[in-house]
Enzyme design. Structure first.
Site, mmCIF file in Angstrom:
data_model
loop_
_atom_site.group_PDB
_atom_site.id
_atom_site.type_symbol
_atom_site.label_atom_id
_atom_site.label_comp_id
_atom_site.label_asym_id
_atom_site.label_seq_id
_atom_site.Cartn_x
_atom_site.Cartn_y
_atom_site.Cartn_z
ATOM 1 N N GLU A 50 0.703 -1.246 0.049
ATOM 2 C CA GLU A 50 0.109 0.051 -0.050
ATOM 3 C C GLU A 50 1.040 1.141 0.041
ATOM 4 O O GLU A 50 1.734 1.446 1.151
ATOM 5 C CB GLU A 50 -0.634 0.044 1.379
ATOM 6 N N ASP A 61 -4.630 8.373 11.546
ATOM 7 C CA ASP A 61 -3.211 7.982 11.949
ATOM 8 C C ASP A 61 -2.652 8.439 13.155
ATOM 9 O O ASP A 61 -2.733 9.743 13.518
ATOM 10 C CB ASP A 61 -2.294 8.444 10.697
#
Lengths: 267, 398
Positions: A50, A61
């Site tokens: 990815e 995140d």
């Protein structure tokens, strides 16, 4: 038409194991360093990569990926670097996807983004902040260019919602193992196993588990019930903490080899 | 492949919606349901009205400012005094509504973001009133600029978390609050402070602030016998503006004018005028105008006013702009500070620097429309918190 990612999951099914999926932001630790890292991961046995599109406001995140995104953005990483990294990965023979927040896609142009994914050998895109309710235009584009629209499900997702999301998903379903942001954790939540079985009740698509996996033991455990194991922050932490780029590349290569064993030894 | 239509709920034309991690969808549905049911629940509405009467100090009054108006083309100027609310700004309207919803949902903990500290102080106040745990995220840069408000929040029992990621300002405080919410959503309500964010926030926060326009529409009619010619407000995220605009939207003859923070000037690139100088995009869970670069990365905003220093704007404003129902103009730092000083010296009212942008706007609009017009301005906050900034600007030794 099937993508490299679709074919990868068919292959690991016949090999009776889980796929190992690695995440790395484009332009991290540098443009050239990212290319080297992608190659090192592919050689060490990662099945799919990815490529993260670094974004200024990454609300999904944790601190590790935030720091990597900051470094990458300060170096001026843009959409074309993301597509170049995607091409590097697909040229290495691994399935490759992009993971990005929605705004960079919208700014680049929805149709054009899907086209560039396809043109650079990518299999699909993971869109962690794009709910299916906002996906009309995106699904037209992913369908047009035959790439996989990959959606994330969470332990809080209702069964009804899981069915709704998986009916629009392609490639694999991304099961977020915990309620929280990305980052290595000492244990993978028990929620993950439950979520995977609830997802399987609605779809025959492969299911990959992400968020918190960092060791061979965890990879082995997750591979016992999922079709894919996603590792991101653990690789990034090694690159951030390394004394030199070559030390960092060596470290991620060693981790990838260990994880590749992990996804093969649970069944 | 069959493509399903976008849901109409939570969209303002092509703006609004929900662009959030899947983990938050359930909580947003829960909040939406709680909001819809509470708006039809007489017990909830009367509890909120009673709090506004006995705690906030509503209805807020209208003050006519003829000496200030002499500098605005002689137009009749009326101020809606949200600065006289408890905690010193309109922000209390929203936080009281949301803490009642928090209790209704059975949650025990609230989190909030703050830039200048006005919303953080209001949130900490409401949490203290209701006995809720309160954590306020504030950019490290802002905790330094607004240390007095940090102390106020701590005195009120809140925990203030300095945010060290990104640009260390309001935008990053929102990111950090969203991360907390994703992790703790089961027992935590995110008390968002403005009309942005994922649905239902833009609608819900507007519903809690629309009392400003409803009161002032009645008050202005009683005072002048007619509707105002224009309603003016400053726009950062846009909560005070949507609050005073909303009741007037059906009144086609009433101009609605929002004033964004022009910073050093929109042409310099150092500003926070999102509609005037930005483009459509997604930030913090909603589609609206955004200050962004060619890669869709959010660009840092600049304004002398910490409360307007935000690179996004509420989606309803984007919609009102695009359909032409409201106008948006930019006011530079120096224009705002001139109006700030003028209101202090002509009327004995120290406004928030945010609000001073609307006052500067009135000085321009007043000259355009002439002495027969009536302008209603939302005086959204008082300026006590800005004394240090203003003293520095005007060279007053502290």
């Amino acid at each position: 038409m099937s993508t490299s990612l679709d074919r990868l999951f068919e292959k690991v099914r016949t090999e009776n194991r889980a796929a190992l999926i690695a995440y790395i932001p484009a332009g991290f630790p540098s443009i050239e360093g990212c290319n080297k890292a992608i190659k090192a991961l592919a050689v060490a046995g990662v099945d799919a990569i990815e490529i993260g599109f670094p974004y200024s406001d990454p609300v999904m995140d944790g601190p590790t990926i935030q720091e990597a995104a900051d470094i990458s953005l300060k170096a001026g990483t843009g959409a074309h670097d993301v597509f170049a990294a995607l091409k590097t990965a697909s040229d290495c023979g691994v399935a490759s996807v992009v993971m990005t927040y929605w705004n960079p896609i919208e700014k680049f142009g929805v149709d054009k983004f899907a086209q560039y994914i396809s043109d650079n050998g990518g299999s699909g895109v993971i869109t962690p902040d794009l709910p299916i309710e906002e996906s009309t235009q995106w699904l037209v584009a992913t369908d047009k260019y035959d790439i996989n629209p990959i959606y994330v499900l969470a332990p809080s997702s209702s069964d009804e919602r899981i069915g709704k999301v998986t009916s629009k998903t392609g490639g694999f379903v991304y099961a977020a193992s915990v309620m929280g942001v990305t980052g290595a954790r000492t244990s993978v939540s028990v929620n993950a196993r439950d979520l995977v079985s609830r997802i399987r009740a609605t779809t025959s698509l492969p299911v990959a588990v992400g968020l918190g996996v960092s060791t061979r033991e965890q990879a082995c455990e997750v591979a016992g019930y999922a079709d894919g194991v996603i590792v991101g922050s653990a690789f990034i932490k090694l690159l951030l903490n390394a004394q030199s780029e070559s030390d960092g590349l060596h470290a991620i290569s060693e981790l990838a080899k260990a994880l590749a064993l992990g996804v093969r030894e649970s069944r | 492949m069959i493509v399903e239509n976008n849901v109409a709920d939570g969209h303002f034309g092509e703006y609004g919606g929900r662009f959030v991690p899947e983990a938050l969808i359930g909580a947003l549905n829960e909040l939406e349901n709680a909001h819809i049911s509470s708006q039809k629940d007489p017990a909830f509405l009367s509890e909120l009205a009673e709090l506004h009467r006995t705690y906030t100090g509503r209805p807020s009054i209208i003050t006519e400012v003829p000496r200030f108006a002499e500098h605005a083309g002689g137009a009749r100027i009326l101020l809606k005094r949200e600065d006289l609310n408890h905690t010193g700004s309109h922000k209390i309207n929203n936080v009281l509504g949301q803490v009642l919803l928090t209790k209704r949902m059975g949650k025990k903990r609230i989190i909030a973001e703050t830039g200048a500290g006005q919303h953080g102080v209001a949130a900490a106040t409401a949490a203290a009133l209701m006995g809720l745990e309160c954590v306020v995220y504030m950019g490290e840069e802002d905790t330094r600029r607004q240390s007095l408000n940090v102390a106020r929040m701590k005195l009120l029992g809140a925990q203030v978390v300095p945010v060290t990621s990104g640009s260390r300002t309001l935008k990053d405080a929102i990111n950090e609050a969203m991360r907390d919410w994703v992790t703790n959503v089961a027992d935590t309500h995110y008390l968002l402070g403005t009309v942005t964010g994922p649905h239902p926030f833009p609608t819900m926060v507007r519903d809690f602030h629309k009392i400003i326009g409803e009161e002032s529409r009645t008050q202005v009619l009683a005072l002048t016998g007619k509707l105002p010619d224009a309603v003016l407000a400053c726009v950062g995220g846009g909560s005070n503006a949507i609050g005073i605009f909303h009741a007037f939207i059906p009144d086609a003859g009433v101009r609605l004018i929002g004033f964004e923070a022009g910073g050093d000037g929109v042409e310099t690139g150092r500003h926070a005028a999102t509609i005037s100088g930005g483009s459509p995009g997604v930030l913090h869970g909603t589609r609206s105008y955004v200050l962004q670069d060619e890669n869709g990365q959010t660009v840092e905003s600049h304004s002398i006013s910490a409360g307007l220093d935000y690179p996004g704007v509420g989606p309803e404003h984007a919609y009102l702009h695009d359909i032409g129902r409201a106008e948006y103009r930019a006011i530079n730092d120096n224009q705002a500070m001139e109006a700030f000083s003028l209101l202090c010296k002509t009327e004995g009212i120290i406004p928030a620097i945010e609000t001073a942008h609307a006052l500067a706007g009135a000085m321009i609009i007043g000259k355009e429309v002439g002495p027969d017009a009536t302008l209603l301005i939302n005086l959204s906050g008082r300026g006590d918190k800005d004394v240090q900034t203003a003293a520095q600007y005007f060279g007053i030794p502290l």
